[in-house]
Design a protein around this motif. Structure first.
Motif, PDB file in Angstrom:
ATOM      1  N   GLU A 124      49.494  46.623  29.422  1.00  0.00           N
ATOM      2  CA  GLU A 124      50.822  46.127  29.771  1.00  0.00           C
ATOM      3  C   GLU A 124      50.709  44.915  30.689  1.00  0.00           C
ATOM      4  OE1 GLU A 124      51.085  50.477  28.869  1.00  0.00           O
ATOM      5  OE2 GLU A 124      49.775  49.209  30.073  1.00  0.00           O
ATOM      6  N   PHE A 125      51.459  43.897  30.374  1.00  0.00           N
ATOM      7  CA  PHE A 125      51.568  42.736  31.254  1.00  0.00           C
ATOM      8  C   PHE A 125      52.693  43.002  32.262  1.00  0.00           C
ATOM      9  CE2 PHE A 125      49.612  39.155  28.450  1.00  0.00           C
ATOM     10  CZ  PHE A 125      48.395  39.777  28.553  1.00  0.00           C
ATOM     11  N   PRO A 126      52.821  42.292  33.378  1.00  0.00           N
ATOM     12  CA  PRO A 126      52.048  41.100  33.722  1.00  0.00           C
ATOM     13  C   PRO A 126      50.694  41.434  34.332  1.00  0.00           C
ATOM     14  CG  PRO A 126      53.618  41.568  35.471  1.00  0.00           C
ATOM     15  CD  PRO A 126      53.866  42.585  34.391  1.00  0.00           C
ATOM     16  N   VAL A 127      49.751  40.500  34.178  1.00  0.00           N
ATOM     17  CA  VAL A 127      48.441  40.578  34.816  1.00  0.00           C
ATOM     18  C   VAL A 127      48.180  39.225  35.467  1.00  0.00           C
ATOM     19  CG1 VAL A 127      45.975  40.907  34.507  1.00  0.00           C
ATOM     20  CG2 VAL A 127      47.590  42.258  33.144  1.00  0.00           C
ATOM     21  N   LEU A 128      48.019  39.224  36.787  1.00  0.00           N
ATOM     22  CA  LEU A 128      47.827  37.988  37.554  1.00  0.00           C
ATOM     23  C   LEU A 128      46.603  38.166  38.434  1.00  0.00           C
ATOM     24  CD1 LEU A 128      51.561  37.542  38.645  1.00  0.00           C
ATOM     25  CD2 LEU A 128      50.429  36.438  36.693  1.00  0.00           C
ATOM     26  N   GLU A 129      45.429  38.268  37.818  1.00  0.00           N
ATOM     27  CA  GLU A 129      44.186  38.506  38.529  1.00  0.00           C
ATOM     28  C   GLU A 129      43.252  37.315  38.323  1.00  0.00           C
ATOM     29  OE1 GLU A 129      43.798  41.521  40.373  1.00  0.00           O
ATOM     30  OE2 GLU A 129      45.926  41.531  39.865  1.00  0.00           O
ATOM     31  N   PRO A 130      42.768  36.684  39.410  1.00  0.00           N
ATOM     32  CA  PRO A 130      41.972  35.465  39.253  1.00  0.00           C
ATOM     33  C   PRO A 130      40.650  35.651  38.514  1.00  0.00           C
ATOM     34  CG  PRO A 130      41.942  36.233  41.529  1.00  0.00           C
ATOM     35  CD  PRO A 130      42.994  37.031  40.809  1.00  0.00           C
ATOM     36  N   ASP A 131      40.107  36.866  38.504  1.00  0.00           N
ATOM     37  CA  ASP A 131      38.828  37.091  37.834  1.00  0.00           C
ATOM     38  C   ASP A 131      38.992  37.575  36.393  1.00  0.00           C
ATOM     39  OD1 ASP A 131      39.937  39.493  38.805  1.00  0.00           O
ATOM     40  OD2 ASP A 131      37.980  40.489  38.822  1.00  0.00           O
ATOM     41  N   LEU A 132      40.248  37.657  35.918  1.00  0.00           N
ATOM     42  CA  LEU A 132      40.513  38.147  34.567  1.00  0.00           C
ATOM     43  C   LEU A 132      41.282  37.100  33.768  1.00  0.00           C
ATOM     44  CD1 LEU A 132      41.591  41.813  35.404  1.00  0.00           C
ATOM     45  CD2 LEU A 132      39.310  41.008  34.758  1.00  0.00           C
ATOM     46  N   VAL A 133      40.938  36.997  32.491  1.00  0.00           N
ATOM     47  CA  VAL A 133      41.634  36.101  31.574  1.00  0.00           C
ATOM     48  C   VAL A 133      42.707  36.887  30.835  1.00  0.00           C
ATOM     49  CG1 VAL A 133      41.420  34.623  29.533  1.00  0.00           C
ATOM     50  CG2 VAL A 133      39.585  34.667  31.245  1.00  0.00           C
ATOM     51  N   THR A 134      43.922  36.361  30.811  1.00  0.00           N
ATOM     52  CA  THR A 134      44.976  36.974  30.013  1.00  0.00           C
ATOM     53  C   THR A 134      45.091  36.223  28.700  1.00  0.00           C
ATOM     54  OG1 THR A 134      46.595  35.611  31.174  1.00  0.00           O
ATOM     55  CG2 THR A 134      46.304  37.854  31.956  1.00  0.00           C
ATOM     56  N   GLY A 135      44.901  36.941  27.614  1.00  0.00           N
ATOM     57  CA  GLY A 135      45.041  36.357  26.296  1.00  0.00           C
ATOM     58  C   GLY A 135      46.483  36.409  25.834  1.00  0.00           C
ATOM     59  N   PRO A 136      46.689  36.285  24.541  1.00  0.00           N
ATOM     60  CA  PRO A 136      48.053  36.240  24.021  1.00  0.00           C
ATOM     61  C   PRO A 136      48.750  37.594  24.087  1.00  0.00           C
ATOM     62  CG  PRO A 136      46.476  36.292  22.226  1.00  0.00           C
ATOM     63  CD  PRO A 136      45.668  36.136  23.480  1.00  0.00           C
ATOM     64  N   VAL A 137      50.078  37.565  24.176  1.00  0.00           N
ATOM     65  CA  VAL A 137      50.872  38.782  23.997  1.00  0.00           C
ATOM     66  C   VAL A 137      50.774  39.175  22.526  1.00  0.00           C
ATOM     67  CG1 VAL A 137      53.190  39.769  24.039  1.00  0.00           C
ATOM     68  CG2 VAL A 137      52.429  38.269  25.900  1.00  0.00           C
ATOM     69  N   ILE A 138      50.397  40.410  22.265  1.00  0.00           N
ATOM     70  CA  ILE A 138      50.205  40.864  20.890  1.00  0.00           C
ATOM     71  C   ILE A 138      51.476  41.476  20.323  1.00  0.00           C
ATOM     72  CG2 ILE A 138      48.840  42.365  19.382  1.00  0.00           C
ATOM     73  CD1 ILE A 138      47.337  39.989  20.606  1.00  0.00           C
TER      74      ILE A 138
END
Length: 299
Positions: free
Chosen positions: A151-165
């Protein structure tokens, strides 16, 4: 001579050490729950010491169990990847890809994507496991997973957020006898007249505020009450009258039980689900799986 530990015993031990729940461990490994218990008992007997403390309410690691988990987990992952590399052809998309999911309907999508991925890249093995909402990014950060859908949102500097599926409409889980249960739909403003059951754990505050708000859009306060460590506890807390809880409407297809009702929101934004992986972990395998998931689509 030291005790000899079988590979399947290590697998069962590490799975239970992570889940701390016999049913979830049996479902994850595809084993009967009795087989999981029997394997752990035999392992404890062979080692001559308890590894878990079991009560009617919880399962916890002993000090010895924690040490064994910490010693075995990295080595076992190395063995898994070594075996996968030996089986692979040595070129192209090979090795082991570990993929996580956050809910059953996301799991359905991941399994379909994994089947497609394996048919395209037969030299790459795929391991799938559920990620608990109480520690949503821990497995990615420890290397236990390469990527996940959550579940989004994800706002973590060490993680990449890809597209909403895909996205899912929201609903409110209420006790079956609650006045809101008689409604065809509810409003986000109705939360001001309820007590929310929410999640606890190593969860970012911005994520909690998004899914379990402290105020309504009009600024009315929303009272928070009981919290759950595992989402599966939420329907039980609601049924016992501890409060209400927002959820994906699709949860009504997977978590039906007496004493609760799912009432759709008519004005809440949908829950978005997307891909996530470590900044330092973008590999050919990850990119290939991301592309497959995008093609497979919603669950």
């Amino acid at each position: 001579m030291g005790a000899v530990v079988e590979r399947h015993e290590i697998e069962v031990f590490l799975a239970l050490a992570e889940e701390l729940h016999f049913r979830r461990t049996s479902e994850r490994l595809g084993l009967a729950q009795g087989r999981v218990s029997q394997t752990i008992r035999k392992l404890e007997h062979r080692l001559g010491t308890p590894l878990f403390v079991r009560t009617s309410r919880r399962v916890a690691l002993t000090d010895v169990g924690q040490q064994l988990r910490d010693d075995l987990a990295p080595a076992y992952r190395m063995v898994e990847e070594a075996v996968a590399r030996a089986i692979a052809s040595g070129k192209g998309i090979t090795g082991m890809l570990r993929v996580g999911y956050s809910s059953p309907w996301v799991g359905d999508l991941v399994i379909r994507a994994a089947d497609t991925f394996r048919s395209r890249y037969p030299d790459c093995a795929v391991h799938i496991q559920e990620v608990q909402l109480s520690d949503p990014y821990g497995p990615l950060r420890t290397g236990a997973l390469h990527l996940q859908i959550t579940e989004f949102p994800v706002l973590e500097p060490d993680l990449v957020t890809g597209p909403v599926i895909f996205s899912e409409p929201r609903a409110l889980i209420v006790p079956a006898r609650h006045p809101l249960a008689r409604r065809d739909a509810v409003s986000v403003e109705d939360l001001a007249d309820t007590v929310l059951v929410s999640m606890s754990g190593d969860i970012p505050q911005y994520w909690l505020d998004h899914h379990y708000p402290r105020t309504t859009p009009a600024g009315r306060p929303v009272e928070h009450g009981a919290t759950a460590t595992y989402w599966q506890e939420v329907p039980t807390l609601v049924a016992s009258g501890k409060g209400v809880s927002p959820a994906a409407l699709r949860a009504s297809e997977y978590h039906v039980r007496p004493g609760i009702a799912f009432v759709p929101f008519h004005d809440a934004p949908p829950i978005e689900y997307g891909l996530l992986w470590p900044v330092a972990g973008e590999t050919a395998r990850v990119r290939a799986f991301v592309e497959v998931v995008r093609r497979v689509g919603r669950p």
